[in-house]
Design a protein around this motif. Structure first.
Motif, mmCIF file in Angstrom:
data_model
loop_
_atom_site.group_PDB
_atom_site.id
_atom_site.type_symbol
_atom_site.label_atom_id
_atom_site.label_comp_id
_atom_site.label_asym_id
_atom_site.label_seq_id
_atom_site.Cartn_x
_atom_site.Cartn_y
_atom_site.Cartn_z
ATOM 1 N N UNK A 1 -66.863 18.696 -16.525
ATOM 2 C CA UNK A 1 -67.843 19.774 -16.643
ATOM 3 C C UNK A 1 -67.275 21.045 -15.999
ATOM 4 N N UNK A 2 -67.224 22.142 -16.793
ATOM 5 C CA UNK A 2 -66.713 23.408 -16.261
ATOM 6 C C UNK A 2 -67.805 24.468 -16.174
ATOM 7 N N UNK A 3 -68.975 24.193 -16.776
ATOM 8 C CA UNK A 3 -70.121 25.110 -16.658
ATOM 9 C C UNK A 3 -71.382 24.316 -16.938
ATOM 10 N N UNK A 4 -72.462 24.631 -16.185
ATOM 11 C CA UNK A 4 -73.714 23.910 -16.361
ATOM 12 C C UNK A 4 -74.877 24.750 -15.855
ATOM 13 N N UNK A 5 -75.966 24.810 -16.658
ATOM 14 C CA UNK A 5 -77.144 25.548 -16.205
ATOM 15 C C UNK A 5 -78.387 24.661 -16.183
ATOM 16 N N UNK B 1 -77.887 22.910 -20.412
ATOM 17 C CA UNK B 1 -76.678 22.981 -21.223
ATOM 18 C C UNK B 1 -75.464 22.824 -20.320
ATOM 19 N N UNK B 2 -74.399 22.348 -20.917
ATOM 20 C CA UNK B 2 -73.171 22.193 -20.151
ATOM 21 C C UNK B 2 -71.982 22.381 -21.078
ATOM 22 N N UNK B 3 -70.870 22.793 -20.492
ATOM 23 C CA UNK B 3 -69.606 22.936 -21.225
ATOM 24 C C UNK B 3 -68.586 22.034 -20.559
ATOM 25 N N UNK B 4 -67.888 21.256 -21.382
ATOM 26 C CA UNK B 4 -66.866 20.343 -20.874
ATOM 27 C C UNK B 4 -65.488 20.798 -21.318
ATOM 28 N N UNK B 5 -64.517 20.529 -20.462
ATOM 29 C CA UNK B 5 -63.112 20.652 -20.842
ATOM 30 C C UNK B 5 -62.680 19.296 -21.371
ATOM 31 N N UNK C 1 -65.973 22.353 -25.080
ATOM 32 C CA UNK C 1 -67.003 21.822 -25.972
ATOM 33 C C UNK C 1 -68.321 21.808 -25.213
ATOM 34 N N UNK C 2 -69.302 22.556 -25.722
ATOM 35 C CA UNK C 2 -70.603 22.667 -25.081
ATOM 36 C C UNK C 2 -71.666 21.901 -25.819
ATOM 37 N N UNK C 3 -72.719 21.561 -25.097
ATOM 38 C CA UNK C 3 -73.820 20.845 -25.717
ATOM 39 C C UNK C 3 -75.057 20.862 -24.850
ATOM 40 N N UNK C 4 -76.092 20.174 -25.327
ATOM 41 C CA UNK C 4 -77.383 20.093 -24.655
ATOM 42 C C UNK C 4 -77.375 18.911 -23.703
ATOM 43 N N UNK C 5 -77.824 19.134 -22.470
ATOM 44 C CA UNK C 5 -77.898 18.041 -21.496
ATOM 45 C C UNK C 5 -79.351 17.826 -21.085
ATOM 46 N N UNK C 6 -79.807 16.578 -21.123
ATOM 47 C CA UNK C 6 -81.186 16.267 -20.732
ATOM 48 C C UNK C 6 -81.352 16.299 -19.227
ATOM 49 N N UNK C 7 -80.270 16.031 -18.506
ATOM 50 C CA UNK C 7 -80.293 16.061 -17.049
ATOM 51 C C UNK C 7 -79.157 16.953 -16.581
ATOM 52 N N UNK D 1 -73.168 23.513 -31.009
ATOM 53 C CA UNK D 1 -73.609 23.198 -29.652
ATOM 54 C C UNK D 1 -74.995 22.562 -29.644
ATOM 55 N N UNK D 2 -75.872 23.006 -30.543
ATOM 56 C CA UNK D 2 -77.226 22.455 -30.583
ATOM 57 C C UNK D 2 -77.246 20.997 -31.029
ATOM 58 N N UNK D 3 -76.206 20.579 -31.733
ATOM 59 C CA UNK D 3 -76.149 19.213 -32.260
ATOM 60 C C UNK D 3 -75.267 18.311 -31.416
ATOM 61 N N UNK D 4 -74.832 18.802 -30.270
ATOM 62 C CA UNK D 4 -73.965 18.042 -29.378
ATOM 63 C C UNK D 4 -74.719 17.735 -28.090
ATOM 64 N N UNK D 5 -74.652 16.488 -27.635
ATOM 65 C CA UNK D 5 -75.362 16.069 -26.434
ATOM 66 C C UNK D 5 -74.357 15.816 -25.311
ATOM 67 N N UNK D 6 -74.765 16.136 -24.091
ATOM 68 C CA UNK D 6 -73.931 15.925 -22.912
ATOM 69 C C UNK D 6 -74.604 14.895 -21.999
ATOM 70 N N UNK D 7 -73.847 13.901 -21.562
ATOM 71 C CA UNK D 7 -74.361 12.858 -20.682
ATOM 72 C C UNK D 7 -73.435 12.720 -19.473
#
Length: 357
Positions: free
Chosen positions: A251-255, A258-262, A268-274, A347-353
């Motif tokens: 994880x290189x960015x998170x709000x 949403x989060x962005x991964x290297x 690659x960014x996506x939606x994170x539930x937590x 990004x809207x169709x990508x999930x981050x866990x």
């Protein structure tokens, strides 16, 4: 509809467990099923879904917890005392009895008067659309017709609950689709309450009012088909709901939402539930439908095509990154194996866990 199923308000599993020696097949299952619901128990082989169904049916005793039909505890009753209807994977029809005799077997065991039994058999035959087939033996019927007989036998006793254990797994693809529609039609016409075991996410999505995803003997998530499809709560649930591509990164960015991964140098960014903290290991999960071959850019990864299959309206391929990550993608045009491409996702169709503990 003349067949009138016994009514109740809810079935409740309260901390149900089932052990086989040292193996915990079910662990503290809590689940409430409302009258007229169609519930699908979904998960991979060995997750506990059939064990759960067999405990409800009484074919397996629970080793912990209890099962209730409204205020009546039923896990202490024998299977025949519970009065539930059961449809098995292998149909379990008597080969030496004709269709009418198979359907009426439960009624005969209950001592139902002959005239009433014949009337109920006729009603069940009409419901499953097997009029005129009552004289035939099971071996003279197609797989789909045999399954209809099994369903008719389960519902003719007017059970409060209908239990189905992967009833379509022995049918070919065309018959599965036809019988899927028939099962839902019968459920709706009867006003039945149905618990349906399947490992097929498409079956669960198309049939169920709610889906219960199990993994290693525990309930991972319960929700409507839309909730499970669009917002799986865990990585293993996402995997089973069609997010076949699971890419590990940092994880290189998170709000928070949403989060962005290297991932191998690509962002690659996506939606994170937590919330996932910056610097932590995490996964992005992407459906094959949402990976598109295109130009380099945001949310893209460089890969080389391994295989490609023609599926009629589209191509389905596998590709591999420089770091040996395998991805499954779909394409509307042929891409030769060995071709370097970039696969992009929205990004809207990508999930981050977060990485599972």
């Amino acid at each position: 509809m003349a067949i009138a199923l016994s009514q109740f308000d809810e079935v409740r599993l309260d901390r149900v467990s089932r052990d086989f020696g040292t193996l915990n097949a079910l662990r503290n299952i809590n689940l409430t099923i409302k009258r007229r619901e169609f519930i699908a128990l979904l998960g991979p082989s060995g997750c506990g879904k059939s064990t759960t169904l067999n405990c409800i049916a009484g074919l397996l005793p629970v080793t912990g917890g209890s099962i209730w039909l409204d205020k009546n505890r039923v896990d202490t009753l024998r299977p025949e005392e519970r009065g539930f209807g059961m449809v098995f994977q292998n149909y379990a029809l008597f080969p030496h009895l004709n269709v009418r005799q198979n359907i009426g077997f439960g009624l005969k065991m209950r001592g139902t008067p002959k005239a009433e039994m014949e009337r109920k058999i006729d009603e069940a035959l009409n419901l499953v659309r097997l009029q005129g087939q009552g004289h035939k033996l099971p071996g003279q019927l197609s797989g789909g017709q045999q399954q209809r007989v099994a369903i008719a036998r389960a519902i003719v006793i007017e059970p409060p609950l209908v239990l189905m254990d992967e009833p379509l797994s022995n049918l070919d693809a065309k018959l599965r689709l036809e019988m899927r529609a028939e099962i839902r039609r019968i459920h709706n016409e009867l006003g039945a309450t149905t618990i349906y075991v399947t490992h097929d996410q498409d079956e669960a999505l198309s049939l169920a009012d709610r889906i219960v995803v199990l993994s290693d003997g525990v309930v991972r998530q319960v929700g409507t088909p839309k909730e499970l499809y669009e917002a799986p709560a865990h990585l293993d649930v996402a995997d089973f709901m069609g997010f076949r591509n699971k890419l590990k990164g940092t994880v290189i960015a998170s709000d928070g939402s949403r989060a962005v991964l290297d991932v191998e140098g690509s962002k690659i960014g996506g939606v994170s539930r937590e919330p996932v903290p910056v610097g932590a290991s995490a996964y992005v999960a992407i459906r094959p439908d949402d990976l598109v071959a295109g130009e380099p850019g945001p949310n893209s990864l460089a890969v080389t095509v391994d295989t490609i299959e023609y599926r009629g309206r589209e191509f389905v391929g596998t590709a591999r990154s420089a770091g040996n990550l395998e991805l499954v993608f779909r394409s509307h045009y042929m891409v030769e194996p060995g071709t370097p491409i970039h696969l992009r996702t929205g990004e809207e169709r990508t999930l981050v866990f977060a990485e599972p503990v």
